[in-house]
Design a protein around this motif. Sequence first.
Motif, PDB file in Angstrom:
ATOM      1  N   VAL A  24       0.878  -1.178   0.000  1.00  0.00           N
ATOM      2  CA  VAL A  24       0.000   0.000   0.000  1.00  0.00           C
ATOM      3  C   VAL A  24       0.908   1.218   0.000  1.00  0.00           C
ATOM      4  O   VAL A  24       2.087   1.130   0.353  1.00  0.00           O
ATOM      5  N   GLU A  25       0.356   2.334  -0.379  1.00  0.00           N
ATOM      6  CA  GLU A  25       1.163   3.560  -0.344  1.00  0.00           C
ATOM      7  C   GLU A  25       1.438   3.952   1.098  1.00  0.00           C
ATOM      8  O   GLU A  25       0.590   3.791   1.974  1.00  0.00           O
ATOM      9  N   ASN A  26       2.637   4.474   1.326  1.00  0.00           N
ATOM     10  CA  ASN A  26       3.025   4.960   2.650  1.00  0.00           C
ATOM     11  C   ASN A  26       2.772   3.958   3.775  1.00  0.00           C
ATOM     12  O   ASN A  26       2.212   4.287   4.820  1.00  0.00           O
ATOM     13  N   ALA A  27       3.192   2.725   3.511  1.00  0.00           N
ATOM     14  CA  ALA A  27       2.994   1.695   4.532  1.00  0.00           C
ATOM     15  C   ALA A  27       3.650   2.135   5.838  1.00  0.00           C
ATOM     16  O   ALA A  27       4.760   2.652   5.855  1.00  0.00           O
ATOM     17  N   ARG A  28       2.935   1.911   6.926  1.00  0.00           N
ATOM     18  CA  ARG A  28       3.453   2.295   8.248  1.00  0.00           C
ATOM     19  C   ARG A  28       3.811   1.041   9.066  1.00  0.00           C
ATOM     20  O   ARG A  28       4.371   1.147  10.158  1.00  0.00           O
ATOM     21  N   LEU A  29       3.471  -0.101   8.520  1.00  0.00           N
ATOM     22  CA  LEU A  29       3.720  -1.358   9.230  1.00  0.00           C
ATOM     23  C   LEU A  29       3.925  -2.469   8.205  1.00  0.00           C
ATOM     24  O   LEU A  29       3.325  -2.447   7.127  1.00  0.00           O
ATOM     25  N   ILE A  30       4.800  -3.403   8.562  1.00  0.00           N
ATOM     26  CA  ILE A  30       4.995  -4.587   7.719  1.00  0.00           C
ATOM     27  C   ILE A  30       4.620  -5.831   8.518  1.00  0.00           C
ATOM     28  O   ILE A  30       5.085  -6.003   9.652  1.00  0.00           O
ATOM     29  N   ALA A  40      -5.355  -9.621   7.780  1.00  0.00           N
ATOM     30  CA  ALA A  40      -5.159  -8.592   8.812  1.00  0.00           C
ATOM     31  C   ALA A  40      -4.737  -7.271   8.176  1.00  0.00           C
ATOM     32  O   ALA A  40      -5.196  -6.197   8.570  1.00  0.00           O
ATOM     33  N   ALA A  41      -3.861  -7.346   7.174  1.00  0.00           N
ATOM     34  CA  ALA A  41      -3.372  -6.123   6.529  1.00  0.00           C
ATOM     35  C   ALA A  41      -4.514  -5.367   5.856  1.00  0.00           C
ATOM     36  O   ALA A  41      -4.575  -4.134   5.904  1.00  0.00           O
ATOM     37  N   LYS A  42      -5.411  -6.116   5.231  1.00  0.00           N
ATOM     38  CA  LYS A  42      -6.575  -5.469   4.605  1.00  0.00           C
ATOM     39  C   LYS A  42      -7.378  -4.697   5.641  1.00  0.00           C
ATOM     40  O   LYS A  42      -7.740  -3.539   5.433  1.00  0.00           O
ATOM     41  N   GLU A  43      -7.607  -5.338   6.768  1.00  0.00           N
ATOM     42  CA  GLU A  43      -8.401  -4.705   7.815  1.00  0.00           C
ATOM     43  C   GLU A  43      -7.659  -3.495   8.390  1.00  0.00           C
ATOM     44  O   GLU A  43      -8.255  -2.440   8.630  1.00  0.00           O
ATOM     45  N   LEU A  44      -6.370  -3.664   8.590  1.00  0.00           N
ATOM     46  CA  LEU A  44      -5.570  -2.569   9.165  1.00  0.00           C
ATOM     47  C   LEU A  44      -5.535  -1.385   8.209  1.00  0.00           C
ATOM     48  O   LEU A  44      -5.729  -0.227   8.623  1.00  0.00           O
ATOM     49  N   THR A  45      -5.282  -1.661   6.936  1.00  0.00           N
ATOM     50  CA  THR A  45      -5.204  -0.597   5.944  1.00  0.00           C
ATOM     51  C   THR A  45      -6.547   0.142   5.858  1.00  0.00           C
ATOM     52  O   THR A  45      -6.589   1.380   5.875  1.00  0.00           O
ATOM     53  N   LEU A  96      12.345  -4.775   3.314  1.00  0.00           N
ATOM     54  CA  LEU A  96      12.253  -4.423   4.748  1.00  0.00           C
ATOM     55  C   LEU A  96      13.040  -3.134   4.989  1.00  0.00           C
ATOM     56  O   LEU A  96      14.143  -3.161   5.525  1.00  0.00           O
ATOM     57  N   PRO A  97      12.483  -1.984   4.588  1.00  0.00           N
ATOM     58  CA  PRO A  97      13.235  -0.729   4.654  1.00  0.00           C
ATOM     59  C   PRO A  97      13.264  -0.105   6.056  1.00  0.00           C
ATOM     60  O   PRO A  97      12.544  -0.548   6.950  1.00  0.00           O
ATOM     61  N   ASP A  98      14.090   0.894   6.210  1.00  0.00           N
ATOM     62  CA  ASP A  98      14.091   1.684   7.451  1.00  0.00           C
ATOM     63  C   ASP A  98      12.739   2.377   7.605  1.00  0.00           C
ATOM     64  O   ASP A  98      12.029   2.628   6.631  1.00  0.00           O
ATOM     65  N   GLY A  99      12.425   2.678   8.835  1.00  0.00           N
ATOM     66  CA  GLY A  99      11.263   3.528   9.084  1.00  0.00           C
ATOM     67  C   GLY A  99       9.946   2.801   9.239  1.00  0.00           C
ATOM     68  O   GLY A  99       8.945   3.409   9.625  1.00  0.00           O
ATOM     69  N   ILE A 100       9.921   1.514   8.924  1.00  0.00           N
ATOM     70  CA  ILE A 100       8.667   0.756   9.060  1.00  0.00           C
ATOM     71  C   ILE A 100       8.886  -0.446   9.976  1.00  0.00           C
ATOM     72  O   ILE A 100       9.677  -1.326   9.651  1.00  0.00           O
ATOM     73  N   PRO A 101       8.201  -0.464  11.107  1.00  0.00           N
ATOM     74  CA  PRO A 101       8.379  -1.621  11.997  1.00  0.00           C
ATOM     75  C   PRO A 101       7.796  -2.888  11.380  1.00  0.00           C
ATOM     76  O   PRO A 101       6.812  -2.836  10.636  1.00  0.00           O
ATOM     77  N   VAL A 104      -4.518  -8.139  14.115  1.00  0.00           N
ATOM     78  CA  VAL A 104      -4.849  -6.707  14.049  1.00  0.00           C
ATOM     79  C   VAL A 104      -4.521  -6.027  15.377  1.00  0.00           C
ATOM     80  O   VAL A 104      -3.900  -4.957  15.420  1.00  0.00           O
ATOM     81  N   ALA A 105      -4.901  -6.675  16.477  1.00  0.00           N
ATOM     82  CA  ALA A 105      -4.657  -6.083  17.797  1.00  0.00           C
ATOM     83  C   ALA A 105      -3.154  -5.929  18.052  1.00  0.00           C
ATOM     84  O   ALA A 105      -2.690  -4.869  18.508  1.00  0.00           O
ATOM     85  N   LYS A 106      -2.408  -6.966  17.737  1.00  0.00           N
ATOM     86  CA  LYS A 106      -0.947  -6.902  17.944  1.00  0.00           C
ATOM     87  C   LYS A 106      -0.338  -5.828  17.047  1.00  0.00           C
ATOM     88  O   LYS A 106       0.546  -5.070  17.445  1.00  0.00           O
ATOM     89  N   ALA A 107      -0.796  -5.789  15.813  1.00  0.00           N
ATOM     90  CA  ALA A 107      -0.242  -4.831  14.852  1.00  0.00           C
ATOM     91  C   ALA A 107      -0.444  -3.407  15.346  1.00  0.00           C
ATOM     92  O   ALA A 107       0.460  -2.564  15.246  1.00  0.00           O
ATOM     93  N   LYS A 108      -1.593  -3.143  15.893  1.00  0.00           N
ATOM     94  CA  LYS A 108      -1.858  -1.787  16.406  1.00  0.00           C
ATOM     95  C   LYS A 108      -0.916  -1.445  17.556  1.00  0.00           C
ATOM     96  O   LYS A 108      -0.456  -0.316  17.683  1.00  0.00           O
ATOM     97  N   LYS A 109      -0.649  -2.435  18.384  1.00  0.00           N
ATOM     98  CA  LYS A 109       0.300  -2.206  19.489  1.00  0.00           C
ATOM     99  C   LYS A 109       1.691  -1.884  18.948  1.00  0.00           C
ATOM    100  O   LYS A 109       2.399  -1.027  19.488  1.00  0.00           O
ATOM    101  N   VAL A 110       2.086  -2.599  17.931  1.00  0.00           N
ATOM    102  CA  VAL A 110       3.406  -2.351  17.329  1.00  0.00           C
ATOM    103  C   VAL A 110       3.450  -0.925  16.780  1.00  0.00           C
ATOM    104  O   VAL A 110       4.398  -0.169  17.019  1.00  0.00           O
ATOM    105  N   ASP A 111       2.403  -0.550  16.077  1.00  0.00           N
ATOM    106  CA  ASP A 111       2.334   0.790  15.489  1.00  0.00           C
ATOM    107  C   ASP A 111       2.418   1.858  16.582  1.00  0.00           C
ATOM    108  O   ASP A 111       3.172   2.828  16.455  1.00  0.00           O
ATOM    109  N   ALA A 112       1.661   1.640  17.641  1.00  0.00           N
ATOM    110  CA  ALA A 112       1.647   2.632  18.725  1.00  0.00           C
ATOM    111  C   ALA A 112       3.017   2.718  19.402  1.00  0.00           C
ATOM    112  O   ALA A 112       3.532   3.806  19.681  1.00  0.00           O
ATOM    113  N   TYR A 113       3.603   1.558  19.645  1.00  0.00           N
ATOM    114  CA  TYR A 113       4.891   1.509  20.349  1.00  0.00           C
ATOM    115  C   TYR A 113       5.976   2.240  19.577  1.00  0.00           C
ATOM    116  O   TYR A 113       6.806   2.947  20.156  1.00  0.00           O
ATOM    117  N   TYR A 114       5.986   2.080  18.255  1.00  0.00           N
ATOM    118  CA  TYR A 114       7.067   2.656  17.459  1.00  0.00           C
ATOM    119  C   TYR A 114       6.754   4.050  16.941  1.00  0.00           C
ATOM    120  O   TYR A 114       7.577   4.654  16.260  1.00  0.00           O
TER     121      TYR A 114
END
Lengths: 601, 601
Positions: free
Chosen positions: B471-477, B491-496, B525-530, B576-586
Amino acid sequence: MGYPISIEDLKQFRQLHSKTPGHPESGTPGIDVTTGPLGQGISNAVGMAIAQANFAAKYNKPNYKISDNHVYSFFGDGCMMEGVASEACSLAGHLQLGNLIAFYDDNKISIDGATTLAFTEDVGARLTAYGWQVLEVPDADTNYEAIAKALEKAKATTDKPTCIKVTTTIGFGSLNAGSASVHGSPLKPDDIAQLKKKFGFDPEKSFDVPSDVYDYWRLVADKGEKANQEWDLLFEAYCQEYPEEGAEISRRLAEKLPENWEKLLPVYTPQDKAMASRKMSEIVLGKLEQDLPELIGGSADLTPSNLTRWTDAVDFQPPALGIGSYAGRYIRYGVREHAMGAIMNGIAAYGANFKAYGGTFLNFVSYASGSLRLSALSGHPVIWVATHDSIGLGEDGPTHQPIETLAHFRAIPNLMVWRPADGNEVSAAYKVAIESTVTPSVIALTRQGIPQLEGSSIEKAARGGYVLSDVENARLILAATGSEVSLAVDAAKELTAGGLPTRVVSLPDFFTFDHQSADYKKSILPDGIPVLSIEVMATYGWGRYAHAHLGLDHFGASAPAKDLFKEFGFTTEDVVAKAKKVDAYYADKEVLSRLDGPFSF
Amino acid sequence: MGYPISIEDLKQFRQLHSKTPGHPESGTPGIDVTTGPLGQGISNAVGMAIAQANFAAKYNKPNYKISDNHVYSFFGDGCMMEGVASEACSLAGHLQLGNLIAFYDDNKISIDGATTLAFTEDVGARLTAYGWQVLEVPDADTNYEAIAKALEKAKATTDKPTCIKVTTTIGFGSLNAGSASVHGSPLKPDDIAQLKKKFGFDPEKSFDVPSDVYDYWRLVADKGEKANQEWDLLFEAYCQEYPEEGAEISRRLAEKLPENWEKLLPVYTPQDKAMASRKMSEIVLGKLEQDLPELIGGSADLTPSNLTRWTDAVDFQPPALGIGSYAGRYIRYGVREHAMGAIMNGIAAYGANFKAYGGTFLNFVSYASGSLRLSALSGHPVIWVATHDSIGLGEDGPTHQPIETLAHFRAIPNLMVWRPADGNEVSAAYKVAIESTVTPSVIALTRQGIPQLEGSSIEKAARGGYVLSDVENARLILAATGSEVSLAVDAAKELTAGGLPTRVVSLPDFFTFDHQSADYKKSILPDGIPVLSIEVMATYGWGRYAHAHLGLDHFGASAPAKDLFKEFGFTTEDVVAKAKKVDAYYADKEVLSRLDGPFSF
């Protein structure tokens, strides 16, 4: 039989949280050992038979036969194809374990189909060649009398294990009798109906045990209860006449160690001489055996290398051979690593607080992967004395030098993987391993000499990880295990002197360290300081603690150890150079402790 | 004999970079297989004998016996104690491999001392029970004529393998003859001197081969050279008369695959139906066998589960049994995983481009750790078809469910560990595995159905790791393997959709991915995306790529697969729940790609 498993539990067969999983698991009351992986059960049985023979030889007295049980096992064609069973049965024959009775369910079917596809050997002749007595019941589907008779004969035989080869029909009575399909698939309703009818059950009823069957088994259970009461009385009298042995047995049955046993563990200071950690292990074993009659161990034919035999140890051997006795506690396993692992599990499962250990080279513990995994899954606290733990073994070369081994073992749940850095850490490893009741241990030990370190102690090392040497305002952490810790110490001194204050962390066991409090762990590996791991093996998994790694992600070579350490970049100079790169790389970056994250891993 | 190894090389015994390491290593010219770990050599020999029998049965023609060699092996007491040797010898007996001749060096000494300590079985009777011919030379230290005679008899026997039991004295001629000490320690100078004298050598000379010995061996080498020339002529004539077979043999001896063979590999679209990846593997094998006569495989008695047997496959069986032929390419290994691994190594070592595969449950590949490691060390490109690759196998429970297995295998150098996520990835795994010439593969496959994914392709998956959906400007992998990739996609579909743009990365093989260019890897797996890893197994090692992990760091359970995935937190909701935690943490932290560091790990 009185075990807390009901007919309702049976209905939950293979369901989540049930007491009736798809294969026997030792967590279920009444299940001695977890089996399913083929060949393990019979090998566990050999271990239980060894334990019984040892217990009886040590504690039985004239008029007080406080231990005389037989160990029974069932095995099938698949088990006999597995190497682990071959190893264990060969050893059982050598040891003349008359207390072992195994039924060979010779149904000539395995999962692929008829055993004629792959297994046409003469199993009875093979077991005879191992030194077993082999009895045959060719019509075992129906001839219960012949089975009972064979059992009597087996019990009367005291100088060799017995195999009762029962020729049977798989799925006897089913419409699919004699075919591979009845191994894993449930019978169809019409098949179940005709089967129940055939054997005199009501085909309309499910999960129904007729009351006369209940009554019969209640009688069997009562007989067991009565035998138990008689044993209690016998043991009471035994304790009167042999108070010392009685107290020891009581302690062992309660699974308690002797008080202050840990005072036997040697303590070292930096002034004590350098030596191989396998040697320090030998010293520990020599101390522990004095107070721990439950310590029973051996080696897979590497005694002079593993140093697993204390001075004056008596070999566990059949009296007839004249080279030991069943009261001996040193087991000559032969080159049978996989069976050694399964036998240790059986010894542990026997109870009586047996503490089983077994020696081989660290790299060949892998031969026993199947049984090691079951130690962890079943919670048998056995101990692997795994010497020659790295390229430090030198000339034997890459076939003998572990690379992936620690990563493999550390990834197994419920397994301690100790790699002590000096004498105090060796003592700590044994302390935790011996006190463990449900977690097995692998203790990785060097062939080559390593120094006694400033800053180590049994207490600190027993936490699995600790700060060995520190400096103010540390800007870098070197985290190492075993023989690489002294290398880290040397490098840290040079780095600190050169203006890069460096802390050294010793991590002898990840499992134990992971179980410390979050605060404690964070105090060892805090935010803001990059960690460089140093271990002469695969770096795989070190990302858990460290930001950069000095390791060995390729196979070793045959050469003197010193040449190998140099060739592969494990000198003080190499570590210093790498450390400086880590420091430079992280100078302008945020450094988060690898222990933290959005949730625990 | 003409091999490029000189007397100078011998002087470098066990030195760095020498051609003469401490144990035979297959990199050395003239060494067929790497041995040292006990029991492997004889098991490799069984594999070579299978390969020879298959090659001869397929290509020999009346008047053109282009393959008729025997396979020779030496084994000792230690080898016979190892389970792997038992497994292999039992199978060799079943297969009636008359081309196999093994010398049993019965010297009655192992490292611990006399074999009476641990090994008192009757080895000859055991091998006879396996279906071998056993010949004995009781005075083999000196009776060379008897050895030669036994050899002749062995060669004349075509319907069973032969063991020539040579009773010898270890260190014969040395002052320490007959003792364990001569196994690993060099002889002392005075001992060497008397030994040389005793056997007619000049005790003053070291590393000296008398010229008459050279001359004799030159004759032996000449004989070999002449035989080789004769074979070349025979093969030339063969090619005239059987041009098709001749071309195929030439191709195989050149270790080349047929042109365009990879076009056989099935390609899938998301519209194709979901199925178990073990089933997709079956489809691949069914295609490949058509063009690849060098494909030879089997299963360790799990054929109906592993789906390793293509329709109309002919079993590799001795003609006398009437259930197959030596020209067959499906091997019924029996429940002998360790031997299967070692036998595959032998088949690969035989040459002729043999592509050996073997099936079992992923968890039981561990039983074969010893031989798997040697595949990687020796560079035998064998393929493990490892089905039932996770808790997804369900009811069989924790004894069968891998947890540490992938971590273990990924930490082994030179081993591919594929865990394909759909049909295209299964094809990719086989493509790379079959094309591999020096790297073995484990292909982990599901028991349960998995969907065909949007975004996968053979080409992409063959790089070991790729962006499956972006997706454009992915914030999580979300980085996943195998059956968890479709979970990541959901999960990615739901998160996006919910405002957290999420990329999905499939990582079917770490080894292959690690060998891509730094730029390519960094683009995945670039920099900037957890990165959050998802795999229903030990998280150990995932720190290499991911910042947080959803895994299984404990043993599984016996229950339907669906219940287990839910119980252990592997649902879209959980991810989805774990992914959100990762996003928030980073959110407020610097995120560096785990691929980077001060130096490569």
